[in-house]
Every structure is written in C-alpha cells, then in structure tokens.
Write an enzyme that holds these catalytic residues in place. Structure first.
Site, mmCIF file in Angstrom:
data_model
loop_
_atom_site.group_PDB
_atom_site.id
_atom_site.type_symbol
_atom_site.label_atom_id
_atom_site.label_comp_id
_atom_site.label_asym_id
_atom_site.label_seq_id
_atom_site.Cartn_x
_atom_site.Cartn_y
_atom_site.Cartn_z
ATOM 1 N N CYS A 116 -14.756 2.419 -1.225
ATOM 2 C CA CYS A 116 -15.556 2.737 -2.399
ATOM 3 C C CYS A 116 -15.690 1.461 -3.202
ATOM 4 C CB CYS A 116 -14.960 3.866 -3.212
ATOM 5 S SG CYS A 116 -13.538 3.388 -4.144
ATOM 6 N N ARG A 121 -9.023 1.665 -0.743
ATOM 7 C CA ARG A 121 -8.446 2.977 -1.050
ATOM 8 C C ARG A 121 -8.126 3.823 0.194
ATOM 9 N NH1 ARG A 121 -11.351 5.394 -6.322
ATOM 10 N NH2 ARG A 121 -9.333 6.336 -6.629
ATOM 11 N N ARG A 396 -20.367 11.716 -13.261
ATOM 12 C CA ARG A 396 -19.254 12.185 -12.423
ATOM 13 C C ARG A 396 -18.011 12.450 -13.275
ATOM 14 N NH1 ARG A 396 -17.388 8.053 -8.734
ATOM 15 N NH2 ARG A 396 -15.748 9.579 -8.665
HETATM 16 C C1 UD1 Z 1 -6.195 8.560 -8.811
HETATM 17 C C2 UD1 Z 1 -7.283 8.878 -9.806
HETATM 18 C C3 UD1 Z 1 -8.066 7.624 -10.165
HETATM 19 C C4 UD1 Z 1 -7.116 6.527 -10.623
HETATM 20 C C5 UD1 Z 1 -5.993 6.314 -9.611
HETATM 21 C C6 UD1 Z 1 -4.925 5.349 -10.094
HETATM 22 C C7 UD1 Z 1 -7.863 11.154 -9.291
HETATM 23 C C8 UD1 Z 1 -8.874 12.118 -8.747
HETATM 24 N N1 UD1 Z 1 -8.178 9.867 -9.240
HETATM 25 O O1 UD1 Z 1 -6.831 8.077 -7.623
HETATM 26 O O2 UD1 Z 1 -8.985 7.935 -11.196
HETATM 27 O O3 UD1 Z 1 -7.835 5.318 -10.759
HETATM 28 O O4 UD1 Z 1 -5.334 7.574 -9.345
HETATM 29 O O5 UD1 Z 1 -4.381 5.798 -11.295
HETATM 30 O O6 UD1 Z 1 -6.825 11.565 -9.802
HETATM 31 N N2 UD1 Z 1 -2.926 3.857 -1.747
HETATM 32 C C9 UD1 Z 1 -2.619 3.508 -0.452
HETATM 33 N N3 UD1 Z 1 -2.512 4.482 0.508
HETATM 34 C C10 UD1 Z 1 -2.703 5.813 0.204
HETATM 35 C C11 UD1 Z 1 -3.004 6.174 -1.135
HETATM 36 C C12 UD1 Z 1 -3.110 5.172 -2.079
HETATM 37 O O7 UD1 Z 1 -2.449 2.311 -0.142
HETATM 38 O O8 UD1 Z 1 -2.582 6.648 1.102
HETATM 39 C C13 UD1 Z 1 -3.046 2.803 -2.789
HETATM 40 C C14 UD1 Z 1 -4.456 2.719 -3.384
HETATM 41 O O9 UD1 Z 1 -5.303 1.909 -2.596
HETATM 42 C C15 UD1 Z 1 -4.162 2.123 -4.742
HETATM 43 C C16 UD1 Z 1 -2.812 2.740 -5.126
HETATM 44 O O10 UD1 Z 1 -2.230 3.174 -3.900
HETATM 45 O O11 UD1 Z 1 -4.014 0.726 -4.659
HETATM 46 C C17 UD1 Z 1 -2.889 3.914 -6.085
HETATM 47 O O12 UD1 Z 1 -3.836 4.844 -5.602
HETATM 48 P P1 UD1 Z 1 -3.727 6.403 -5.906
HETATM 49 O O13 UD1 Z 1 -2.727 6.618 -6.977
HETATM 50 O O14 UD1 Z 1 -3.538 7.122 -4.624
HETATM 51 O O15 UD1 Z 1 -5.167 6.708 -6.464
HETATM 52 P P2 UD1 Z 1 -6.035 8.017 -6.259
HETATM 53 O O16 UD1 Z 1 -5.151 9.200 -6.132
HETATM 54 O O17 UD1 Z 1 -7.049 7.769 -5.200
#
Ligand code: UD1
Length: 420
Positions: A116, A121, A396
């Site tokens: 994205c 992500r 959104r």
């Molecule tokens: C959620 C929020 C978003 C916010 C983000 C961080 C929702 C719907 N969205 O996104 O608005 O910006 O938290 O506060 O609640 N990561 C990995 N592997 C994974 C999952 C995450 O490497 O399987 C990394 C991501 O790339 C990122 C970090 O972990 O660098 C945090 O991401 P995450 O907390 O999972 O964000 P979202 O849940 O996608």
C-alpha cells in the site's frame, strides 16, 4: 472524484463531536463472524472503510441493516468464508476476517492485501500465529488459504507489536481448544474495545491492553451488542486543527486517556490543553515551540498522527524533528507540503521541519488517509485557496470532516465531481 476546497486563514472556534473509531469498528465487525446470530453495533462511523468491511460480510452471506450510527449484523446465514481481491485490495484491514473465519468454519480463503502507499505491510505475523495454532497455511495465486479442524491454543511471541495481528489471533483464539498466550501484543485502546466485546460474547480473555494477552478458548460464543469507542486519531486531528489556527475548540465525545501522549506533547510546546472525562479543550494563542517526536506503538506517539503533527511543526518557531519508526514510506504528504511552501528535509525515516512556514494554497493530491488529513490542515493555515484532490482517501477514515470543520468556522467545501 470529489475535491475539497479550503480558503485558509480562519480561526476555529466552537464545539465538535468525535465519531466512533474506524480502527475499533473494523475488528469489532469482524468479531461478529465468530458466532451465528445478530449483533447490534452503536456509534459506528459512516466511512468508506466501514462500508467495505460490511460489503465483505454481506458477500459472505451476512445480513446487514444500516441505520447509522447503528448497524445490525446477522451472521446466521454467513457460509462463504472467502474474501475476494476486489474488496481486500481497497482496504488492508479486510485481513481481519481471517482469524474469525478459520475459528468458526475451520477454513478461510482471503486475498493477500499486497502493498500500500505507506509501505509493504506484510501479514507474515498473522500467518505465523495461525500456524502455531495448528493451522495449515497455503499461499497460491495471490490468496492465502487456511485450514484447521479446530485451532489449538499456543504461545505466540511477536517480534514486534502488530495491531491487526494481535486482533486476528485474539479473535481466532476465543474458539480454540486450550489456552493461547500472545506475548509482545499490541496495547492499543482498539484492542481493549475488541476484548470487551469478545468478553460480552462469552470469551475468556485476560491482559488486553498489556503486552501479554491470555485467551482461554471456548466451544462457542453468543451474540452481544456493543458501542464503539471514540476515534482517537480524529480527536488528535481536531486538536491539531484547533492549535494551528490559534483556535479555541471544545472537542466532545472523546476519550482524553487515549490521546494522552498527544496531550502531553501539545502542552510541552505551549498549547493550552484542558481535559475532562470525555472532552478536550484546546486554546492556542501564544507561541508554538518546536517538537521532537518519534512514532511508536501505543502508548507511544501514533504513526497515524505523524502527518498531522508535521503541519503543527510548520507553525512552530524553530527546528522540529519527526521520526517515523513504524512504516518505511509514510512521508508521502511532504512533497505536497513543499509545493505549498513548507521547509522540510527528509533523510530516510527522519524529517526536519524549519518553522514557522508561510504556506500558500495550491492544488494538492492526497495519497493516503492521514496524508489527506494533513493537506486539509495545511489548507486551513495557507494563504489563499487549497484544492485537495483524491478525497476518497479522506472518506475512508474521517466522517463529514468538511462539515465538522466548517461548523467551527473554517471556509471549506466539497465540490462533487460532476460540478467541476
Ligand atoms: C493498524 C492500524 C493503522 C495504524 C497501524 C500502526 C487498523 C485497521 N489499522 O494497522 O491505522 O497505522 O496499526 O499503528 O487498526 N508488520 C509485519 N508483519 C505483520 C504485521 C505487521 O511486519 O504480519 C509490521 C508492519 O509492516 C508495521 C508494523 O508491523 O511496520 C505495525 O503494523 P500493524 O500494527 O500490524 O499495523 P496494522 O494492524 O496493519
């Protein structure tokens, strides 16, 4: 596509009510998959992302009744555990259906969300957790397929907190056999809100809001009704709007505890912030001092407020520093702010902002949700007219932002695409 037109220079004054939190409502709606029956949600924000997740549930067979802000979801007939690319591509959070689907049906097929605007992500941590719970995970042709007769409780150690990963696995674990422990869990208020609903549905969860969540799995859950918590990012955005316009704004239906880091930073840089049980009052009449913030997992400073604080830093007298530590590509608003006359230097994940900057209105393009909000904020303080294109990003995640800002005295209008 609609555009938003802002004539800058107006001081914001008055009262504004905060809507329900998008990032709480999305996982809450997905939790309704866990049990056949009707759940009534209140305080659901009327947003593009919420429509997308409701559409996804409807495709799967749920019956949805929308009477904003009250939404009834009946999942008794939900029987098609497949999330197609067309919906997942528009909203990454659609991946939150994965855990509940596998928990209830033993099977799910969900399109991979892909990259994205703000970075790669990945969802590897969601999948690793499901595998640890005994699921078979196969990735083929852009879809992830997960199979498991019944998930087994397990210990999941996240290398870093993930909000969506914690939510997905917490929901999956409610129907697993045995106990699941999530270590290094995310601690966001939205996770506590989800745990509160799951608890009402009969789940056994301890520790939500801390970095160790323990879930004792149950055979089944029951429907329960729930009201969504206030949106802390919308709250923070209005706090910045008030501060940069030297405004005097009462922000109601908010939860000040969820924005305590934002309150602390604002107070430190000279903005008057008063908080009560469910309100925040911003008064900004003096000099704004420079800020130095780093985005972190909750309770640290939220990455979803980074773009808006960049605009706040433009009003500060002196050099401000912002470091984006969560997402690798989240400075997409900066080129547009530079076009408006901002003095910002970016080096990898660090931004240096030389304030105060006099901005001039022009036509700018939104690239993601929070970037769009920062461009509206920039428009509020710019000389002349700012036109913000690609407003669908904004829709959104912000409910009626132009109506709320104009009720505070901003000169802001939406021009539907057919009239320009
Ligand atoms: C959620 C929020 C978003 C916010 C983000 C961080 C929702 C719907 N969205 O996104 O608005 O910006 O938290 O506060 O609640 N990561 C990995 N592997 C994974 C999952 C995450 O490497 O399987 C990394 C991501 O790339 C990122 C970090 O972990 O660098 C945090 O991401 P995450 O907390 O999972 O964000 P979202 O849940 O996608």
């Amino acid at each position: 596509m609609d555009k938003i037109v802002v004539n800058g220079g107006k001081r914001l004054e008055g009262r504004v009510d905060i809507s329900g939190a998008k990032n709480a409502a999305l996982p809450l709606i997905c939790a309704s998959i866990l049990t056949p029956g009707q759940i009534i949600f209140d305080n659901v924000p009327r947003l593009g992302d919420i429509r997308t997740i409701l559409k996804l549930l409807a495709i799967m067979g749920a019956d949805i009744d929308m009477n904003w802000p009250r939404i009834k979801i009946n999942t008794a007939e939900l029987n098609n555990p497949i999330a197609p690319y067309e919906l997942v591509k528009t909203m990454r959070a659609a991946i939150l259906v994965l855990g509940p689907l596998v928990a209830r049906f033993g099977y799910a097929k969900v399109s991979l969300p892909g990259g994205c605007a703000i970075g790669a992500r990945p969802i590897d941590l969601h999948l690793k957790g499901l595998k640890a719970m005994g699921a078979q995970v196969n990735i083929s042709k852009g879809y992830v397929e997960v199979n498991c007769t019944r998930l087994q409780g397990s210990v999941i150690d996240f290398p870093q907190p993930t909000v969506g990963g914690t939510e997905n696995l917490m929901m999956a674990a409610t129907l697993a056999a045995g106990t699941t422990v999530i270590n290094n869990a995310a601690r966001e208020p939205e996770i506590i809100d989800l745990a509160n609903l799951l608890d009402k549905m009969g789940a056994k969860i301890r520790g939500a809001g801390t970095s160790r969540i323990i879930i004792n799995g149950c055979e089944n859950l029951q429907p329960a009704d729930h009201s969504v918590i206030p949106d802390r990012i919308e709250t923070g955005t209005f706090m910045v709007a008030a501060a940069i316009t030297r405004g005097d704004v009462l922000i109601r239906k908010a939860n000040p505890l969820h924005v305590s880091r934002i309150v602390e930073i604002m107070k430190n840089i000279g903005i008057s912030v008063e908080t009560g049980k469910d309100f925040i009052k911003i008064n900004s009449s003096g000099t704004i001092h420079p800020l130095d913030v780093i985005t972190e997992a909750y309770p640290g400073f939220p990455t979803d407020m980074q773009a808006q604080f960049m605009v706040l830093a433009l009003k500060a007298r002196g050099k401000s520093f912002i470091t984006e530590s969560i997402f690798e590509n989240r400075y997409m608003h900066v080129p547009e702010l530079l076009r408006m006359g901002a003095d910002i230097q970016i080096e990898k994940r660090n931004a240096i902002i030389n304030g105060p900057c006099e901005l001039e209105g022009t036509t700018v393009m939104a690239t993601d949700l929070r970037a769009s909000a920062s461009l509206i904020l920039a428009g509020l303080i710019a000389k002349g007219t700012t036109e913000i294109l690609r407003v669908y990003h904004l829709d959104r995640g912000y409910e009626k932002i132009e109506n709320k800002l104009s009720s505070l005295g901003a000169d802001i209008t939406r021009k539907p695409s057919e009239i320009y």
